[in-house]
Design an enzyme around this catalytic site. Structure first.
Site, PDB file in Angstrom:
ATOM      1  N   LEU A 130       0.848  -1.187   0.000  1.00 15.94           N
ATOM      2  CA  LEU A 130       0.000   0.000   0.000  1.00 15.94           C
ATOM      3  C   LEU A 130       0.885   1.239   0.000  1.00 15.94           C
ATOM      4  O   LEU A 130       1.998   1.213   0.530  1.00 15.94           O
ATOM      5  CB  LEU A 130      -0.906   0.025   1.240  1.00 15.94           C
ATOM      6  CG  LEU A 130      -1.934  -1.104   1.392  1.00 15.94           C
ATOM      7  CD1 LEU A 130      -2.661  -0.961   2.726  1.00 15.94           C
ATOM      8  CD2 LEU A 130      -2.928  -1.109   0.241  1.00 15.94           C
ATOM      9  N   ASP A 131       0.386   2.316  -0.577  1.00 15.89           N
ATOM     10  CA  ASP A 131       1.098   3.584  -0.513  1.00 15.89           C
ATOM     11  C   ASP A 131       1.280   4.000   0.946  1.00 15.89           C
ATOM     12  O   ASP A 131       0.505   3.597   1.828  1.00 15.89           O
ATOM     13  CB  ASP A 131       0.305   4.684  -1.238  1.00 15.89           C
ATOM     14  CG  ASP A 131       0.143   4.403  -2.714  1.00 15.89           C
ATOM     15  OD1 ASP A 131       1.024   3.745  -3.287  1.00 15.89           O
ATOM     16  OD2 ASP A 131      -0.862   4.859  -3.289  1.00 15.89           O
ATOM     17  N   ARG A 132       2.254   4.828   1.195  1.00 13.97           N
ATOM     18  CA  ARG A 132       2.535   5.297   2.568  1.00 13.97           C
ATOM     19  C   ARG A 132       1.279   5.864   3.230  1.00 13.97           C
ATOM     20  O   ARG A 132       1.012   5.599   4.404  1.00 13.97           O
ATOM     21  CB  ARG A 132       3.630   6.372   2.523  1.00 13.97           C
ATOM     22  CG  ARG A 132       4.064   6.866   3.907  1.00 13.97           C
ATOM     23  CD  ARG A 132       5.055   8.011   3.769  1.00 13.97           C
ATOM     24  NE  ARG A 132       4.355   9.258   3.485  1.00 13.97           N
ATOM     25  CZ  ARG A 132       4.023  10.159   4.420  1.00 13.97           C
ATOM     26  NH1 ARG A 132       4.330   9.949   5.687  1.00 13.97           N
ATOM     27  NH2 ARG A 132       3.397  11.262   4.083  1.00 13.97           N
ATOM     28  N   ARG A 229      -7.043   5.641  -7.170  1.00 17.86           N
ATOM     29  CA  ARG A 229      -6.832   7.093  -7.166  1.00 17.86           C
ATOM     30  C   ARG A 229      -6.965   7.674  -8.570  1.00 17.86           C
ATOM     31  O   ARG A 229      -7.576   8.732  -8.765  1.00 17.86           O
ATOM     32  CB  ARG A 229      -5.450   7.398  -6.569  1.00 17.86           C
ATOM     33  CG  ARG A 229      -5.297   6.921  -5.128  1.00 17.86           C
ATOM     34  CD  ARG A 229      -3.853   6.923  -4.664  1.00 17.86           C
ATOM     35  NE  ARG A 229      -3.322   8.279  -4.595  1.00 17.86           N
ATOM     36  CZ  ARG A 229      -2.034   8.543  -4.343  1.00 17.86           C
ATOM     37  NH1 ARG A 229      -1.170   7.542  -4.156  1.00 17.86           N
ATOM     38  NH2 ARG A 229      -1.623   9.789  -4.278  1.00 17.86           N
TER      39      ARG A 229
END
Length: 300
Positions: A130-132, A229
């Protein structure tokens, strides 16, 4: 690992059984047979051995402990664990794996510490990332076999991946975004909908909305980088707080995106595993601000 051979598998070669029935890669099969780590009825087995009903196949999976990840006493929120995998709920603002700019304080550092404390001879093998600034469920495999088998399940869309997002604007109904995604240039971090890109499919359903924001559940049929996104931004409803695909928000310091639920079959046996991660506080505060309700038992 132990497998009892049934009548359905009688007559199959050992290597074909392991590859097509149990998800082992060709590389791993060669490795374990070459190193005398596979046994049939207690005797060392060869890749071309023919299986019979009633045979007991035993596999000794030896882990390579060499990994440059320092254990750190970082609390991890364990959602599920069995002999093959660990599923944790990653908080926002945490990097999943050490990088040049984030050498410590990552999820992997905390997981390595947990493995050491619980005396599990494992290294950190991330099945998904997952993204930060995206919170939610991350799967860590405990062996090479588990990593390859879970990766294959993701590739074949046998893992149901569900997300919750809070987006800008009043969004209604449900539907599917089936639009290709790729980088506009090789040095670009940002992705976009682009002709000739990789096919990306996102299913969405609005479960609550106001004039300013909407809460949306999403199911990924593919797993492209930044897929949710990009797709939500493309249809005019960027995720709240997503500075890359939308704009900065004064009510949340990150993109309001949470990997909420993962559903899959256990690697050993056919039991269904359903992992759910509670909505983080910063997203709950937004829902409260706009009088939007989210009930986990109604999210199906």
């Amino acid at each position: 690992m132990v497998f009892n051979i049934s009548k359905d598998d009688e007559g199959k070669r050992l290597d074909n059984f392991l590859k097509f029935e149990k998800g082992f890669s060709t590389r791993l099969i060669k490795k374990i047979t070459k190193n005398d780590c596979v046994f049939i009825n207690g005797k060392i087995a060869w890749a071309d051995d023919i299986l019979k009903e009633g045979d007991i196949v035993e596999i000794l999976l030896k882990e390579n402990k060499e990994q440059d990840i320092m254990p750190e006493d970082i609390p991890i929120d364990i959602v599920y664990e069995d002999e093959d995998i660990l599923v944790v709920n990653k908080p926002p603002f945490m990097v999943v794996h050490p990088t040049k700019s984030h050498q410590s304080g990552t999820l992997a550092n905390g997981v390595m510490n947990y493995f050491n404390k619980t005396k599990q001879n494992c290294i950190v093998r991330l099945v998904n990332r997952l993204d930060r600034d995206t919170s939610g469920l991350v799967i860590i495999a405990k062996s090479q076999f588990a990593h390859q088998a879970m990766a294959k399940m993701f590739e074949k869309n046998k893992v149901k991946k569900e997300y919750i997002a809070i987006v800008k604007g009043k969004m209604e109904g449900k539907g599917t975004v089936d639009l290709p995604i790729d980088r506009p240039s090789l040095d670009s971090v940002k992705r976009c909908v682009i002709e000739g890109g990789q096919r990306a499919i996102t299913h969405y359903e609005v479960i609550g909305s106001s004039e300013d924001v909407s809460i949306v559940k999403l199911i990924l049929e593919t797993g492209r980088t930044h897929q949710i996104r990009v797709h939500l931004s493309h249809i005019g409803h960027p995720i709240l707080g997503d500075e890359l695909y939308g704009e900065k928000s004064n009510i949340i310091q990150r993109q309001a995106l949470h990997a909420f639920r993962l559903t899959f079959n256990k690697l050993r046996g056919e039991d269904l595993v359903v992992c759910t991660a509670n909505i983080p506080q910063d997203m709950l505060e937004i829902l409260k601000k706009y009088n939007l309700d989210f009930q986990e038992d109604t999210y199906e």
